[in-house]
Design a protein around this motif. Structure first.
Motif, PDB file in Angstrom:
ATOM      1  N   GLU A 189       0.835  -1.193   0.000  1.00 30.66           N
ATOM      2  CA  GLU A 189       0.000   0.000   0.000  1.00 30.66           C
ATOM      3  C   GLU A 189       0.873   1.248   0.000  1.00 30.66           C
ATOM      4  OE1 GLU A 189      -3.165   0.252  -0.298  1.00 30.66           O
ATOM      5  OE2 GLU A 189      -3.779  -1.829  -0.009  1.00 30.66           O
ATOM      6  N   ARG A 190       0.602   2.180  -0.912  1.00 30.70           N
ATOM      7  CA  ARG A 190       1.270   3.472  -0.919  1.00 30.70           C
ATOM      8  C   ARG A 190       0.223   4.527  -1.236  1.00 30.70           C
ATOM      9  NH1 ARG A 190       6.808   3.443  -0.621  1.00 30.70           N
ATOM     10  NH2 ARG A 190       6.374   5.449   0.320  1.00 30.70           N
ATOM     11  N   CYS A 191       0.319   5.666  -0.577  1.00 33.30           N
ATOM     12  CA  CYS A 191      -0.592   6.779  -0.867  1.00 33.30           C
ATOM     13  C   CYS A 191       0.127   8.072  -0.527  1.00 33.30           C
ATOM     14  CB  CYS A 191      -1.882   6.655  -0.062  1.00 33.30           C
ATOM     15  SG  CYS A 191      -3.048   8.004  -0.380  1.00 33.30           S
ATOM     16  N   ILE A 192       0.772   8.679  -1.532  1.00 36.95           N
ATOM     17  CA  ILE A 192       1.534   9.890  -1.263  1.00 36.95           C
ATOM     18  C   ILE A 192       1.674  10.704  -2.539  1.00 36.95           C
ATOM     19  CG2 ILE A 192       3.794   8.813  -1.686  1.00 36.95           C
ATOM     20  CD1 ILE A 192       4.783  10.493   0.789  1.00 36.95           C
ATOM     21  N   THR A 193       1.600  12.010  -2.398  1.00 37.95           N
ATOM     22  CA  THR A 193       1.826  12.932  -3.507  1.00 37.95           C
ATOM     23  C   THR A 193       3.318  13.226  -3.591  1.00 37.95           C
ATOM     24  OG1 THR A 193      -0.343  13.953  -3.232  1.00 37.95           O
ATOM     25  CG2 THR A 193       1.314  15.227  -4.416  1.00 37.95           C
ATOM     26  N   ASN A 194       3.882  13.181  -4.787  1.00 35.39           N
ATOM     27  CA  ASN A 194       5.320  13.372  -4.938  1.00 35.39           C
ATOM     28  C   ASN A 194       5.703  14.830  -4.717  1.00 35.39           C
ATOM     29  OD1 ASN A 194       8.012  12.692  -5.494  1.00 35.39           O
ATOM     30  ND2 ASN A 194       7.401  11.329  -7.162  1.00 35.39           N
ATOM     31  N   THR A 195       7.002  15.072  -4.588  1.00 38.13           N
ATOM     32  CA  THR A 195       7.492  16.414  -4.271  1.00 38.13           C
ATOM     33  C   THR A 195       7.147  17.438  -5.344  1.00 38.13           C
ATOM     34  OG1 THR A 195       9.623  15.773  -5.226  1.00 38.13           O
ATOM     35  CG2 THR A 195       9.408  15.650  -2.841  1.00 38.13           C
ATOM     36  N   ARG A 196       7.066  17.015  -6.617  1.00 34.43           N
ATOM     37  CA  ARG A 196       6.833  17.955  -7.707  1.00 34.43           C
ATOM     38  C   ARG A 196       5.369  18.353  -7.854  1.00 34.43           C
ATOM     39  NH1 ARG A 196       9.572  17.888 -12.570  1.00 34.43           N
ATOM     40  NH2 ARG A 196      11.805  17.666 -12.338  1.00 34.43           N
TER      41      ARG A 196
END
Length: 701
Positions: A447-454
Motif C-alpha cells: 500500500e502506498r498513498c503519497i503525492t510526490n514532491t513535484r
C-alpha cells in the motif's frame, strides 16, 4: 564514452589518447573511492567534448571530400565499434544479477539492463531522479550506461543535423557548408547551455542525466573541430610555448574540477564550463613539443594503452564494483579495490583485443551497412528479450516473497519485528542470529498513498470500515514520515472499526510556513514551497469540509527545515507553526495526535545490511543519541496548551540496549536512512493502535 580509434592505426593523436586515459581514470577513482576525487564525474564531460570534436571533424572531412555524408556507413561503423563489447557486458551482467543479487533488486536491475541495451538508460535514471520514493535506491550495475546512452543518441542525431545544415547550404548556394554547419552547431550550443543552466537550477537530479542538458558539451567540441578543420594554418601557427601553457592550463582545469567539485555542486550547468573548456584547451594545444609541455605525461606508453582501452575500462569497472559486495558478503576493502582494478584492466584488454577489434576491423569490417543494422537489431533485441524474460521471472519471485512476508505479518507472531520489543515480552533478541529479510523488499509496500514532491495534487486514500459505521474516522496527514505509518494503520483499521483517510505529500509537513532546503537552488526551493503550500491549503480545506473526521494523526521528518522567522531558529519557527496549524483545525476534530519522528540511520545502512547478512543488527546499528535528534513537531505537542493535542512516542520500539539496530525481531526496520519499512510498520500495528485508542478515549472522557 568517446569515439575510439585504435592506437595501431595512423593519425591517432597522442594528446587525445592521454585525455581519454585521464578521463576514465578519474571516473574510476570517483566510483571506487568517491572521497578521493569527489568531482571525478567530470571525466564523462571530457569524453563528451572529445566525441563532439572527433565526430564533427570526421564528418567535416567527409563533406570536404565528397560534399555529402554517408549516414548508413557512419552509423554502421559506430555500431561495429561500440555495440559488441557493450552488449557482452550487459549479457554477463544479466547472468550475474540473476545468480548473486537479492530478489528485490532483480526487477529494477534487469529493467535498467534493457534500457541500457536500447541506449535509453539516461532517461530512465532521469525519471527515477525525480521520484522521491526512489531517491535512495541502490545503484544498479549498469547505471554508468547513462553516459553511453547519451553518446549513442548523439551519434544518431548529430550527423542528421549536419546533413540538414549541408542541405540548407546547398539550397542557399552562396553559403559555405562550414558556415551553415557552424551556425547550426552554435545554435545548439547556445540553446542547450541555456537549458542546462536553467534545468540544473530547477531540477538538478534529472538535469544531470538528460541529453538536452549535455548537448552543448558535444556542440562545443564540434565547434572546436570546425575551427581546426576550417583554419588549420592558424592553429598550427600558435607558438609551441603558448600551446604548452594552454595544455597545462587545460589539464589543471580538469583536475581542479575533479578535486573541488562535489555532489552538492550544481551540475552540469555553468559549472561544467570548467572541465569542458579545459578539455578544449588541451585539444587546441595539439600535443606541443616543447620540453616543458605535458607531452611527456600524455604520450607515455601506459597512458596511451589506457586511452586505447578506456572504453572497455569504463564498461567493465562499474558492474564489478557494484556486484562484488554481493559476492563477498561484506563491504569492499582497499585490497579488494586493488584486485577489482586489476581485474577491470585485464577484462578491458581482453575485450578490446578479442571482441572489439576483431569485430570492428576483422569479421564485420566488409559488411554492408544493411547487414550491420540487421545484426545490430538482432543482438540488441536478443538482449532485451532475455532481460525482460528475467524481469518477469524476478517479479514473480518478488511477489512470492511479498506474500510470505504478508502472511508472516498477519500471523501476529509475538516475536516478529516490533512485537519483540513489547513490554513484558519473553522474546530473546539475538541480533547476530536474526534472519535478515531481503533488504531490497523493504520498499515494496503493498500500500502506498503519497503525492510526490513535484506535485500539489491532494491525493486521498481510504481504508478500513465504511465511515458511516466507523467508531473513529481518522485522517493521517503529513509528509512521508506520516505516510510510513500507513501499513500499521491500514492493517489495524478494520479490526478496530476505524475508517482511515490518508493525505500525505513527500517532503511537505502539515504546517503553515514555507519549507526550506538551504542546500538546494532557489528554483528548487521555490517549486517545493509552491507545491507544499498549495497542498497544505487543500488539505486544510478538505479537513474543514469533512466534519466526519474526528481524529487527525500527523508526523513529519524532524530534520526538514522551514524558513525561519526573523531572529529565530527554524526549529523555533516550526514549533510555533505546528501549534498554530493545529489550532486552525475545525472543532469537529476532537483529537490531534502527533507521532514523534523515527530514527535516522547511517547513510549506508541498506548497503551495510546487504553485505553483513546476519551480522547486520550489530555491525550496522546507530547509537540512540545519533539516531534521534531534535523534533520540532514533538516539542510543539509537548508545549501546546491545546487540550486536543497529544504526543505518541514509538521510540522504544527502535531501541535495543541503547542502540538502534536496523534489524529487530528478524525484520529489517528501515527502507532507507530515515523511513521505516512497511513490514516493520505493520508489526507495530497493535502498539500504535493501542496508543491511538488510549488518546481518543482520554479525550472523549
Amino acid at each position: 564514452m568517446s569515439q575510439k580509434t585504435s592506437g595501431r592505426t595512423t593519425g591517432v593523436r597522442t594528446d587525445i589518447q592521454g585525455l581519454r586515459a585521464i578521463a576514465v581514470g578519474i571516473v574510476v577513482v570517483f566510483h571506487f573511492v568517491p572521497a578521493a576525487l569527489p568531482g571525478g564525474y567530470v571525466g564523462v564531460d571530457v569524453f563528451f567534448v572529445i566525441s563532439g570534436f572527433l565526430i564533427t571533424a570526421h564528418l567535416l572531412r567527409e563533406i570536404d571530400a565528397s560534399s555529402r555524408v554517408d549516414l548508413p556507413r557512419f552509423w554502421a561503423r559506430r555500431a561495429r565499434r561500440l555495440l559488441p563489447a557493450a552488449l557482452l557486458v550487459l549479457v554477463l551482467t544479466v547472468g550475474a544479477v540473476w545468480a548473486i543479487v537479492p530478489t528485490g533488486f532483480k526487477p529494477s536491475f534487469l529493467t535498467q539492463v534493457a534500457a541500457s541495451a536500447l541506449y535509453g538508460q539516461n532517461w530512465v535514471l532521469a525519471d527515477q531522479a525525480v521520484d522521491y520514493m526512489a531517491a535512495e535506491a541502490q545503484a544498479s550495475p549498469v547505471q554508468h550506461y547513462w553516459s553511453l546512452s547519451t553518446e549513442e543518441q548523439f551519434y544518431i542525431a548529430w550527423p542528421l543535423l549536419i546533413v540538414v545544415a549541408l542541405w540548407i547550404a546547398t539550397r542557399l548556394r552562396k553559403t559555405h557548408p562550414h558556415r551553415a554547419i557552424g551556425i547550426t552547431i552554435g545554435l545548439i550550443a547556445v540553446v542547450s547551455f541555456a537549458w542546462s543552466v536553467w534545468q540544473t537550477a530547477f531540477d538538478p537530479s534529472a538535469a544531470y542525466f538528460v541529453t538536452t542538458t549535455r548537448a552543448w558539451e558535444f556542440a562545443l567540441g564540434g565547434l572546436t573541430a570546425l575551427a581546426v578543420v576550417s583554419r588549420p594554418a592558424f592553429f598550427e601557427s600558435i607558438p609551441s610555448n603558448i600551446r604548452s601553457g594552454m595544455a597545462w592550463l587545460g589539464l589543471g582545469g580538469i583536475f581542479v574540477s575533479a578535486l573541488v567539485y562535489t555532489g552538492e555542486t550544481p551540475f552540469p550547468g555553468y559549472t561544467a564550463l570548467l572541465p569542458v573548456l579545459a578539455t578544449i584547451a588541451v585539444i587546441i594545444a595539439h600535443d606541443p613539443v616543447t620540453a616543458w609541455s605535458p607531452r611527456g605525461i600524455l604520450a607515455v606508453r601506459p597512458m596511451q594503452w589506457l586511452g586505447d582501452v578506456s572504453y572497455s575500462v569504463y564498461l567493465w569497472h562499474f558492474p564489478i564494483v557494484i556486484l562484488a559486495p554481493f559476492v563477498l558478503k561484506r563491504s569492499l576493502s582497499g585490497f579488494d579495490l586493488l584486485v577489482i582494478t586489476a581485474l577491470t584492466l585485464a577484462l578491458a584488454w581482453a575485450s578490446k583485443n578479442w571482441i572489439e577489434d576483431p569485430v570492428r576491423i576483422g569479421l564485420t569490417s566488409s559488411w554492408r551497412p544493411r547487414l550491420t543494422f540487421v545484426a545490430t537489431a538482432a543482438a540488441m533485441g536478443a538482449v532485451v528479450a532475455v532481460t525482460f524474460t528475467g524481469v518477469g521471472a524476478a517479479d514473480a519471485q518478488v511477489q512470492a516473497s511479498q506474500k510470505k512476508l504478508e502472511t508472516r505479518v498477519a500471523s501476529q507472531d509475538p516475536c516478529f519485528g516490533g512485537a519483540a520489543l513489547e513490554p513484558g515480552s519473553d522474546c530473546i533478541i539475538e541480533p547476530d542470529t536474526a534472519a535478515v529479510p531481503d533488504p531490497a523488499l523493504v520498499d515494496k509496500s503493498p500500500e502506498r498513498c503519497i503525492t510526490n514532491t513535484r506535485d500539489d495534487e491532494l491525493k486521498v486514500c481510504e481504508y478500513g470500515v465504511d465511515e458511516d459505521d466507523a467508531d473513529q474516522v481518522i485522517a493521517l496527514v503529513g509528509d512521508s514520515h506520516a505516510e510510513q505509518w500507513l501499513s500499521a494503520m491500514s492493517l489495524t483499521a478494520e479490526k478496530r472499526n476505524w475508517h482511515v483517510k490518508v493525505l500525505t505529500k513527500a517532503s511537505c509537513p502539515f504546517i503553515g510556513v514555507p519549507r526550506d532546503e538551504p542546500e538546494k537552488s532557489d528554483a528548487e526551493v521555490s517549486r517545493l514551497v509552491e507545491t507544499c503550500s498549495t497542498w497544505n491549503d487543500e488539505a486544510m480545506d478538505y479537513l474543514d469540509e469533512h466534519s466526519e473526521i474526528d481524529t487527525v494523526v500527523t508526523s513529519a521528518k524532524s530534520s526538514n527545515p522551514v524558513k525561519p522567522a526573523a531572529g529565530e531558529s527554524w526549529q523555533d519557527t516550526a514549533i510555533s507553526a505546528y501549534e498554530e496549524r493545529w489550532s486552525e483545525l475545525p472543532d469537529s476534530v476532537t483529537s490531534i495526535i502527533a507521532v514523534r519522528d523515527t530514527p535516522r540511520m547511517s547513510s549506508d545502512v541498506l548497503g551495510c545490511v546487504t553485505v553483513s547478512g546476519k551480522r547486520a543488527a550489530t555491525e550496522c546499528a546507530a547509537s540512540e543519541d545519533d539516531a534521534f535528534g531534535e523534533d520540532p513537531l514533538a516539542e510543539a505537542a509537548d508545549a501546546t496548551g491545546d487540550s486536543r493535542v497529544s504526543l505518541i512516542d514509538m521510540s522504544d520500539y527502535f531501541i535495543v540496549d541503547g542502540e538502534c539496530p536496523p534489524v529487530i525481531g528478524g525484520v529489517l526496520a528501515f527502507r532507507d536512512t530515515h523511513h521505516i519499512s512497511w513490514v516493520y510498520s505493520s508489526t507495530l500495528a497493535v502498539p500504535l493502535g493501542d496508543k491511538i485508542d488510549e488518546v481518543v478515549e482520554t479525550a472523549a472522557s
